[in-house]
Design a protein around this motif. Structure first.
Motif, short mmCIF file in Angstrom:
data_model
loop_
_atom_site.label_atom_id
_atom_site.label_comp_id
_atom_site.label_asym_id
_atom_site.label_seq_id
_atom_site.Cartn_x
_atom_site.Cartn_y
_atom_site.Cartn_z
N CYS A 235 48.40 55.92 135.24
CA CYS A 235 49.19 56.72 134.04
C CYS A 235 50.08 55.60 133.21
CB CYS A 235 49.99 57.80 134.28
SG CYS A 235 48.93 59.28 135.19
N PHE A 236 50.98 54.72 134.06
CA PHE A 236 51.74 53.81 133.30
C PHE A 236 50.92 52.85 132.55
CE2 PHE A 236 55.63 51.57 132.49
CZ PHE A 236 55.18 50.09 132.65
N ALA B 171 42.92 77.45 137.40
CA ALA B 171 43.19 76.70 138.64
C ALA B 171 43.06 75.28 138.48
CB ALA B 171 42.22 77.34 139.69
N SER B 172 42.56 74.56 137.56
CA SER B 172 42.17 73.22 137.46
C SER B 172 43.21 72.58 136.61
CB SER B 172 40.76 72.88 136.84
OG SER B 172 40.72 73.51 135.53
N ASN B 173 44.02 73.18 135.96
CA ASN B 173 44.88 72.58 135.01
C ASN B 173 45.81 71.56 135.54
OD1 ASN B 173 44.07 73.97 132.77
ND2 ASN B 173 45.71 75.64 132.75
N SER B 174 46.45 71.90 136.81
CA SER B 174 47.32 70.98 137.43
C SER B 174 46.51 69.80 137.84
CB SER B 174 47.92 71.48 138.73
OG SER B 174 46.83 71.69 139.77
N TRP B 175 45.33 69.68 138.17
CA TRP B 175 44.38 68.41 138.59
C TRP B 175 44.34 67.68 137.06
CZ3 TRP B 175 42.56 65.66 142.28
CH2 TRP B 175 41.36 64.71 142.00
N LEU B 176 44.03 68.16 136.17
CA LEU B 176 43.70 67.61 134.81
C LEU B 176 45.06 66.81 134.56
CD1 LEU B 176 41.77 70.40 132.71
CD2 LEU B 176 40.89 68.46 134.17
N ALA B 177 46.17 67.32 134.66
CA ALA B 177 47.37 66.75 134.17
C ALA B 177 47.67 65.40 134.83
CB ALA B 177 48.79 67.64 134.45
N GLU B 178 46.93 65.23 135.92
CA GLU B 178 47.28 64.10 136.77
C GLU B 178 46.83 62.43 136.25
OE1 GLU B 178 47.18 64.16 141.08
OE2 GLU B 178 47.28 66.47 140.95
N TRP B 179 45.81 62.55 135.46
CA TRP B 179 45.13 61.63 135.29
C TRP B 179 45.15 61.07 133.86
CZ3 TRP B 179 43.78 59.63 139.87
CH2 TRP B 179 43.52 60.50 140.76
#
Length: 663
Positions: free
Chosen positions: A7-8, A240-248
């Motif tokens: 992310c950085f 349910a998938s929104n939290s996963w998408l936010a990680e990358w």
């Protein structure tokens, strides 16, 4: 830690590429549709919208002498309408709020049309070579200096719920970019600009292999009822998938071959021979590579294996029968070939391998595979040979997913990410009900457009009766969302030999459903029975398609006195053992004519609906048909085969639509 680093790194690269200026807006934003080089509809009150601080004033000033003020809502959203002048430009637009300002430059005022649908609208002017070419494309691209024709190409995206923003940029057509835009929309825009002499704006929102229900809002589909359970399930999956998408980190999808060649997913070491891939997943190739335990994916993955060389006397050649969709192939860490971009799916790969790139004994091969939509696979033979030695590369490979396409972007995982917690993102795809409307149409509303051109239907073949309901439903849906009875001009499917048993001789049902949709007011249908090719669902004559679409606009929106349609069935009257077919008055033009003076593919039936070939001939503005097999004819039909080509035209050269008197 790995995710934080990715992310950085993504943020740092974005900052370097787009350094923030001291006066860059931080709260005032405008929808991305409103950007440099855009075209606005002339003589209209066009909507402009964006966000700012809640309850703050927004002032929009246009250099043609109009200024409008509004106040943002409590959530920061704002929208206003501003009067546009007659066609002209270039102009500038200034948007001000909170001591911030956005300037939009090189704005043209003209005619704006939305071009949408599946592959026949999506196929670019350059074609999808080698299988699907566009007649005259090289010449058209070479001379495509059209500063007054601008395209806004909506990036591919899917979503379970309606979205309010979209990426993309307005571009003026040049030889450098013309090959990337819709061929159908290109010829439409070119002809329209020539006829009207005003700037033309095309918003292209299209993607191949997609059914009509994917382009229709969930709200309207629920009225129809066939997809209610699927729509509800997709909404639950998306949440349910929104939290996963936010990680990358995310990357925009490339728009041309050069961008595909340059794309990277923090995966450059994947081709190195000494890379430790012992923890990668095992996979067997040839076969599907887009399947994980947590569901299917569209995106990028690496496959690797070793092979043994015993003969270095000659250079080798690497062969793959096909990849769906793209590949870049490395031997011992060095690239030997790649096929990326549009139109390369399932084409054979034959890459040369100099013998000095190899060593006696163990060598490595690594392939980055990209699945851009639908099934992702490696098919047929996988081998290397130098004439003396042949190495079969089918069997066990190592596999690693490095990126995934979601909502029109790549999620960048890289080589070292732990994907054990991956959400099942495959529950929604470009065939899912409302998925394309949500991501690729809803964000465009209510941008002012003159009308819509549409080319779709192939992905609904086999569901003709359902299409009779779904297609008019989608037209009504879009008109309701735009709050306007927009003209809707569409293209009837061309002759094509459907070899799939579930689709064979079902294309005529879709074509007939499209013909029936002409009962919807303010519509028009282009017939392509004369320009199809049986080996492909993608006719190469897109100029004719674009020019015929323009005829409807010129006649109905711009007041030209011309015939827009080929002959359209109206009624039939039995007289003894003969039948006389009448056609809609406006479609006859200056008269009926037969190709090569011969009418073919007419059939008649009695009350039992068993059809027999019929002799047909033109009688004034009617067609007379008869058959010695039928003494009391009741029904007649024309071109009721997937592979039937046009034989009946009007004298303006426009082909008659297929039809059946059964409905």
């Amino acid at each position: 830690m790995i995710k934080f680093f990715l992310c950085f790194a993504s943020f740092f690269l974005t900052f370097i590429a787009h350094p923030r200026k001291a006066d860059e807006p931080t709260t005032l934003k405008i929808n991305h549709l409103f950007s440099n080089n855009m075209v606005l509809q002339q003589n209209d009150h066009v909507a402009i919208w964006g966000t700012t601080k809640p309850d703050h004033e927004v002032v929009v000033s246009a250099s043609w002498g109009k200024q409008v003020t509004t106040k943002a809502k409590a959530n920061g959203n704002w929208m206003l309408k501003i009067q546009t002048p007659k066609a002209g430009g270039p102009y500038t637009i200034s948007v001000k709020s909170n001591n911030e300002q956005i300037s939009i430059k090189d704005v043209l005022i003209g005619e704006v049309w939305l071009a949408s649908g599946q592959s026949n609208m999506d196929i670019p002017l350059s074609g999808w070579l080698p299988k699907d070419s566009i007649v005259g494309s090289k010449e058209e691209i070479a001379k495509a200096n059209y500063p007054n024709i601008r395209f806004y190409k909506v990036p591919f995206g899917i979503a379970a719920t309606p979205q309010d923003s979209v990426g993309g940029d307005w571009v003026a057509l040049t030889p450098k970019n013309a090959g990337n835009v819709s061929a159908t929309a290109f010829f439409y825009a070119k002809k329209l600009q020539k006829e009207l002499g005003v700037p033309i704006g095309i918003i292209q929102s299209s993607i191949g292999g997609t059914p009509v229900e994917a382009w229709t809002s969930g709200e309207s589909l629920k009225k129809q009822g066939d997809f209610n359970k699927e729509i509800d399930r997709l909404v639950r999956t998306q949440s349910a998938s929104n939290s996963w998408l936010a990680e990358w980190p995310k990357l925009a999808l490339p728009e041309n071959g050069d961008q595909w060649k340059r794309i990277t997913f923090d995966d450059v070491k994947a081709s190195e021979p000494k890379l430790d891939d012992s923890k990668w997943t095992d996979i067997k190739l040839p076969g599907r590579f887009d399947r994980l335990e947590s569901g299917e994916f569209d995106g990028a993955a690496w496959v690797r294996r070793t092979f043994t060389i015993t003969d270095l006397s000659k250079d080798y050649k690497f062969h793959l029968d096909g990849v769906d969709d793209m590949d870049e192939t490395f031997i011992n860490g060095k690239v030997i070939g790649s096929m990326v971009g549009s139109g390369v799916a399932n084409a054979p790969r034959d890459y040369d391998i100099p013998n000095n790139m190899l060593v006696l004994g163990k060598n490595s091969i690594a392939i980055r595979l990209i699945d851009n939509g639908g099934p992702g696979s490696v098919s047929g033979k996988m081998m290397m040979t130098n004439g003396n030695e042949t190495i079969d590369l089918s069997g066990e490979w190592k596999f690693k997913l490095v990126s995934e396409i979601i909502d029109g972007h790549f999620l960048v995982y890289g080589l070292n990410a732990d994907l054990g917690g991956r959400a099942n993102l495959s529950k929604i795809n470009s065939n899912s009900p409302s998925s394309l409307f949500n991501a690729m149409v809803n964000p465009l509303i209510p941008y002012s457009v003159k009308g819509i051109i549409w080319y779709q239907g192939e992905s609904n073949v086999g569901r003709g009766k359902q299409y009779e309901t779904l297609f008019p439903l989608m037209i009504a849906d879009w008109r309701e969302k735009w709050a306007a009875q927009l003209p809707f001009y569409f293209v009837q499917l061309a002759p094509y030999n459907y070899t799939d048993p579930l689709q064979h001789e079902k294309g005529n049902e879709i074509k007939n459903a499209q013909r029936i949709a002409l009962s919807v007011p303010n519509t028009g249908m282009v017939v392509t029975l004369d320009i199809g090719r049986l080996e492909s669902a993608h006719p190469t004559h897109k100029r004719e398609v674009g020019d015929r679409l323009v005829r409807f606009a010129l006649k109905n929106q711009y007041g030209r006195n011309l015939v827009a349609s080929g002959p359209l069935y109206k009624s039939v009257k039995p007289v003894g053992n003969q039948m006389f077919i009448s056609f809609e008055k406006g479609s006859i033009g200056s008269g009926l004519m037969a190709k090569d003076n011969k009418l073919t593919d007419f059939e008649i039936a009695g009350a039992d609906k068993v059809f027999h070939p019929a002799k047909a001939k033109i009688k004034g503005n009617q067609v007379e048909v008869s058959s010695p097999e039928i003494k009391k004819p009741v029904y007649v039909r024309y071109a009721w085969k997937d592979t039937a080509f046009a034989s009946l035209f009007n004298k303006e050269g426009l082909p008659a639509s297929m039809f059946t008197s059964e409905n």
